[in-house]
Design a protein around this motif. Structure first.
Motif, mmCIF file in Angstrom:
data_model
loop_
_atom_site.group_PDB
_atom_site.id
_atom_site.type_symbol
_atom_site.label_atom_id
_atom_site.label_comp_id
_atom_site.label_asym_id
_atom_site.label_seq_id
_atom_site.Cartn_x
_atom_site.Cartn_y
_atom_site.Cartn_z
ATOM 1 N N TYR A 168 -11.279 18.434 87.510
ATOM 2 C CA TYR A 168 -11.043 18.522 88.952
ATOM 3 C C TYR A 168 -9.852 17.662 89.360
ATOM 4 C CZ TYR A 168 -12.060 18.558 93.936
ATOM 5 O OH TYR A 168 -11.975 18.703 95.286
ATOM 6 N N ARG A 169 -9.775 16.451 88.829
ATOM 7 C CA ARG A 169 -8.646 15.565 89.146
ATOM 8 C C ARG A 169 -7.334 16.142 88.621
ATOM 9 N NH1 ARG A 169 -11.958 10.295 87.650
ATOM 10 N NH2 ARG A 169 -13.019 10.016 89.634
ATOM 11 N N ILE A 221 -19.176 18.762 91.332
ATOM 12 C CA ILE A 221 -17.868 18.260 90.898
ATOM 13 C C ILE A 221 -18.009 17.127 89.889
ATOM 14 C CG2 ILE A 221 -15.804 17.024 91.684
ATOM 15 C CD1 ILE A 221 -15.918 18.700 94.213
ATOM 16 N N ARG A 222 -19.003 16.292 90.003
ATOM 17 C CA ARG A 222 -19.121 15.140 89.111
ATOM 18 C C ARG A 222 -19.313 15.548 87.657
ATOM 19 N NH1 ARG A 222 -25.096 12.943 90.736
ATOM 20 N NH2 ARG A 222 -26.168 14.838 90.081
ATOM 21 N N GLN A 223 -19.715 16.781 87.407
ATOM 22 C CA GLN A 223 -19.914 17.236 86.037
ATOM 23 C C GLN A 223 -18.601 17.538 85.327
ATOM 24 O OE1 GLN A 223 -22.889 20.268 85.756
ATOM 25 N NE2 GLN A 223 -24.061 19.383 87.423
ATOM 26 N N TRP A 254 -20.269 17.134 95.622
ATOM 27 C CA TRP A 254 -20.185 16.105 94.600
ATOM 28 C C TRP A 254 -21.181 16.352 93.472
ATOM 29 C CZ3 TRP A 254 -16.681 13.270 92.808
ATOM 30 C CH2 TRP A 254 -16.971 12.222 91.965
ATOM 31 N N TYR A 255 -22.308 16.943 93.750
ATOM 32 C CA TYR A 255 -23.316 17.269 92.744
ATOM 33 C C TYR A 255 -22.710 18.137 91.647
ATOM 34 C CZ TYR A 255 -27.579 19.406 90.835
ATOM 35 O OH TYR A 255 -28.563 19.854 90.014
ATOM 36 N N ARG A 291 -15.345 15.999 86.453
ATOM 37 C CA ARG A 291 -14.413 15.182 87.238
ATOM 38 C C ARG A 291 -12.992 15.221 86.711
ATOM 39 N NH1 ARG A 291 -18.023 9.855 87.787
ATOM 40 N NH2 ARG A 291 -19.582 11.128 86.832
ATOM 41 N N ARG A 320 -22.579 15.923 99.610
ATOM 42 C CA ARG A 320 -23.466 15.661 98.469
ATOM 43 C C ARG A 320 -23.580 16.891 97.583
ATOM 44 N NH1 ARG A 320 -28.449 12.824 101.467
ATOM 45 N NH2 ARG A 320 -27.304 11.087 102.340
#
Length: 88
Positions: free
Chosen positions: A43-44, A36-38, A33-34, A40, A30
């Motif tokens: 990151y991908r 990384i989601r900013q 992801w907190y 994405r 969590r």
């Protein structure tokens, strides 16, 4: 010059800008992801680039082997056989 680079990155990413609650969640995944989601997409893209680089790196011995196989042989008879295979 580095100051301009840091300013550019700092203007595009804030670790708590999108969060309503500024306290990161408990738990390892969590927590990851907190943040990384900013970003994405970046990151991908990074994961894809690393995967392609790993595949190319793993195939380097194959490419070197092909180059060595295409190098001229000591005798003309074996050289023509080898070069026929290497003229793709």
């Amino acid at each position: 010059m580095l100051d301009r680079i840091f300013t550019w990155f700092e203007s595009r990413y804030s670790p708590v800008a999108l969060a309503d609650d500024r306290q990161p969640p408990m738990g390892l995944w969590r927590f990851y992801w907190y943040f990384i989601r900013q970003f994405r997409a970046a990151y991908r893209l990074r994961m894809i680039i690393v995967a392609v680089a790993a595949i190319v790196d793993a195939m380097l011995p194959i490419f070197v082997g092909l180059i060595v196989a295409c190098s001229p042989a000591p005798s003309p008879a074996t050289s023509s056989r080898r070069m026929g295979r290497c003229s793709l």
